[in-house]
Write a protein that holds these residues in place. Sequence first.
Motif, PDB file in Angstrom:
ATOM      1  N   GLN A   1       0.818  -1.206   0.000  1.00 47.76           N
ATOM      2  CA  GLN A   1       0.000   0.000   0.000  1.00 47.76           C
ATOM      3  C   GLN A   1       0.854   1.259   0.000  1.00 47.76           C
ATOM      4  O   GLN A   1       0.502   2.266  -0.614  1.00 47.76           O
ATOM      5  CB  GLN A   1      -0.930   0.001   1.214  1.00 47.76           C
ATOM      6  N   ILE A   2       2.002   1.196   0.664  1.00 47.36           N
ATOM      7  CA  ILE A   2       2.869   2.368   0.764  1.00 47.36           C
ATOM      8  C   ILE A   2       3.469   2.730  -0.586  1.00 47.36           C
ATOM      9  O   ILE A   2       3.470   3.888  -0.987  1.00 47.36           O
ATOM     10  CB  ILE A   2       3.974   2.112   1.808  1.00 47.36           C
ATOM     11  N   VAL A   3       3.981   1.732  -1.304  1.00 44.08           N
ATOM     12  CA  VAL A   3       4.639   2.025  -2.581  1.00 44.08           C
ATOM     13  C   VAL A   3       3.635   2.490  -3.628  1.00 44.08           C
ATOM     14  O   VAL A   3       4.018   3.092  -4.642  1.00 44.08           O
ATOM     15  CB  VAL A   3       5.416   0.796  -3.098  1.00 44.08           C
ATOM     16  N   ALA A   4       2.351   2.255  -3.406  1.00 44.87           N
ATOM     17  CA  ALA A   4       1.335   2.692  -4.363  1.00 44.87           C
ATOM     18  C   ALA A   4       0.962   4.152  -4.187  1.00 44.87           C
ATOM     19  O   ALA A   4       0.278   4.733  -5.043  1.00 44.87           O
ATOM     20  CB  ALA A   4       0.080   1.821  -4.215  1.00 44.87           C
ATOM     21  N   LEU A   5       1.419   4.775  -3.093  1.00 43.73           N
ATOM     22  CA  LEU A   5       1.075   6.165  -2.818  1.00 43.73           C
ATOM     23  C   LEU A   5       2.111   7.118  -3.408  1.00 43.73           C
ATOM     24  O   LEU A   5       3.288   6.790  -3.494  1.00 43.73           O
ATOM     25  CB  LEU A   5       0.983   6.395  -1.310  1.00 43.73           C
ATOM     26  N   ASP A   6       1.659   8.295  -3.786  1.00 41.67           N
ATOM     27  CA  ASP A   6       2.559   9.352  -4.245  1.00 41.67           C
ATOM     28  C   ASP A   6       2.866  10.275  -3.075  1.00 41.67           C
ATOM     29  O   ASP A   6       1.959  10.736  -2.380  1.00 41.67           O
ATOM     30  CB  ASP A   6       1.909  10.150  -5.379  1.00 41.67           C
ATOM     31  N   GLY A   7       4.140  10.548  -2.871  1.00 37.24           N
ATOM     32  CA  GLY A   7       4.542  11.423  -1.786  1.00 37.24           C
ATOM     33  C   GLY A   7       4.500  12.891  -2.191  1.00 37.24           C
ATOM     34  O   GLY A   7       4.831  13.239  -3.327  1.00 37.24           O
TER      35      GLY A   7
ATOM     36  N   SER B   1      14.912   2.303  -0.153  1.00 35.51           N
ATOM     37  CA  SER B   1      13.621   2.459  -0.810  1.00 35.51           C
ATOM     38  C   SER B   1      12.616   2.990   0.204  1.00 35.51           C
ATOM     39  O   SER B   1      12.883   3.015   1.411  1.00 35.51           O
ATOM     40  CB  SER B   1      13.139   1.113  -1.353  1.00 35.51           C
ATOM     41  N   VAL B   2      11.452   3.394  -0.263  1.00 33.08           N
ATOM     42  CA  VAL B   2      10.423   3.851   0.673  1.00 33.08           C
ATOM     43  C   VAL B   2       9.984   2.697   1.577  1.00 33.08           C
ATOM     44  O   VAL B   2       9.614   2.903   2.740  1.00 33.08           O
ATOM     45  CB  VAL B   2       9.223   4.466  -0.077  1.00 33.08           C
ATOM     46  N   ALA B   3      10.062   1.468   1.090  1.00 31.42           N
ATOM     47  CA  ALA B   3       9.742   0.310   1.926  1.00 31.42           C
ATOM     48  C   ALA B   3      10.777   0.134   3.029  1.00 31.42           C
ATOM     49  O   ALA B   3      10.435  -0.200   4.169  1.00 31.42           O
ATOM     50  CB  ALA B   3       9.651  -0.953   1.065  1.00 31.42           C
TER      51      ALA B   3
ATOM     52  N   THR C   1       0.483   7.617   9.730  1.00 33.19           N
ATOM     53  CA  THR C   1      -0.321   7.167   8.601  1.00 33.19           C
ATOM     54  C   THR C   1       0.564   6.864   7.393  1.00 33.19           C
ATOM     55  O   THR C   1       1.682   7.382   7.277  1.00 33.19           O
ATOM     56  CB  THR C   1      -1.361   8.226   8.200  1.00 33.19           C
ATOM     57  N   ASP C   2       0.040   6.039   6.488  1.00 34.98           N
ATOM     58  CA  ASP C   2       0.786   5.718   5.277  1.00 34.98           C
ATOM     59  C   ASP C   2       1.119   6.983   4.486  1.00 34.98           C
ATOM     60  O   ASP C   2       2.244   7.149   4.002  1.00 34.98           O
ATOM     61  CB  ASP C   2      -0.031   4.772   4.388  1.00 34.98           C
ATOM     62  N   GLN C   3       0.147   7.882   4.347  1.00 28.62           N
ATOM     63  CA  GLN C   3       0.376   9.066   3.538  1.00 28.62           C
ATOM     64  C   GLN C   3       1.416   9.978   4.164  1.00 28.62           C
ATOM     65  O   GLN C   3       2.286  10.528   3.467  1.00 28.62           O
ATOM     66  CB  GLN C   3      -0.937   9.836   3.338  1.00 28.62           C
TER      67      GLN C   3
ATOM     68  N   LEU D   1       6.734  12.295   4.104  1.00 27.46           N
ATOM     69  CA  LEU D   1       7.993  12.551   4.811  1.00 27.46           C
ATOM     70  C   LEU D   1       9.173  12.054   3.984  1.00 27.46           C
ATOM     71  O   LEU D   1      10.196  12.744   3.853  1.00 27.46           O
ATOM     72  CB  LEU D   1       7.964  11.862   6.175  1.00 27.46           C
ATOM     73  N   TRP D   2       9.051  10.868   3.422  1.00 28.77           N
ATOM     74  CA  TRP D   2      10.107  10.318   2.586  1.00 28.77           C
ATOM     75  C   TRP D   2      10.381  11.222   1.381  1.00 28.77           C
ATOM     76  O   TRP D   2      11.543  11.488   1.038  1.00 28.77           O
ATOM     77  CB  TRP D   2       9.729   8.915   2.124  1.00 28.77           C
ATOM     78  N   ALA D   3       9.310  11.732   0.771  1.00 35.73           N
ATOM     79  CA  ALA D   3       9.475  12.621  -0.384  1.00 35.73           C
ATOM     80  C   ALA D   3      10.219  13.891   0.011  1.00 35.73           C
ATOM     81  O   ALA D   3      11.096  14.368  -0.732  1.00 35.73           O
ATOM     82  CB  ALA D   3       8.109  12.962  -0.973  1.00 35.73           C
TER      83      ALA D   3
END
Length: 290
Positions: A31-37, A96-98, A128-130, A135-137
């Motif tokens: 679910q995390i990798v499917a989101l845009d930061g 990676s974001v993961a 939250t995932d988003q 934050l990663w972005a």
Amino acid sequence: MRLWLTLLPVAIAATGIAWWLTAPATVDASQIVALDGDATQGEAVFHASGCASCHHAENAENDTVLSGGQGFASGFGTFYAPNISPHPEAGIGDWSVADFAGAVRLGVSPDGAHLYPAFPYAAYGRMTDQDLVDLWAFMQTLPPDETVNRPHEVGFPFNIRAGLGVWKVLYADRGWVLDVPPELERGRYLVEALGHCGECHTPRNALGALDRSAWMQGAPNPSGSGRIPALTPNSLTWSVEDIAYYLETGFTPDYDSVGGHMAEVVENFSKLPAEDRQAVAAYIKALPAP
């Protein structure tokens, strides 16, 4: 021989239990990798989470260079904040974001090692995932730094990281500490998750875990000097407006000013929207008395 046949299954079972307790968990990243930061939103998460407060170099003028190196004393030894800049070798630039999600939420490095809970992943596990991908972005936009990490100064048996798996099973409770009405949920999220305020304002047991039964009731200063104050209503009599103003300016109702590590917390929260400081203040005023 008969004794050996009796003990063998017990030994196998004990080994299996020990492996299960000490094995690092893995994050479900689908679910995390499917989101845009969103780096702009991630900057607010960055400030609320206090990332720079621990990870900038000691006495650094630019707190966006996350080269690490600050030492944090404890009863178990001294922990040194690592380089979390986007440098590909010295920092986390090749993650990676993961990988990032595994470290932030579960306290597990990309190579599968347990991280020490001096990094407050038990609190960040509620992120939250988003917010995590935002934050990663944002962190990808920060300057890389080639400072090499300083090893922790932790003695036996605390230098055996496998034991942290047992600690996590016992104490890394990622459920909310307080049940609150909907209007206090934002404040709870900022205090219990991103701001990890309980890490300083709540006492700990002999193994360094937060005593949630004494939530926000004050604690000894880990540096050994003084005490972190309680925020419960028997100790803190400030109004919601007083608390929100303090988080913005660093000034108390008695015209005193913030000092110590709390000065960096105020620096971070002053960059957040006013409604977030108000939400934190409302949550604090709703804390139950001891």
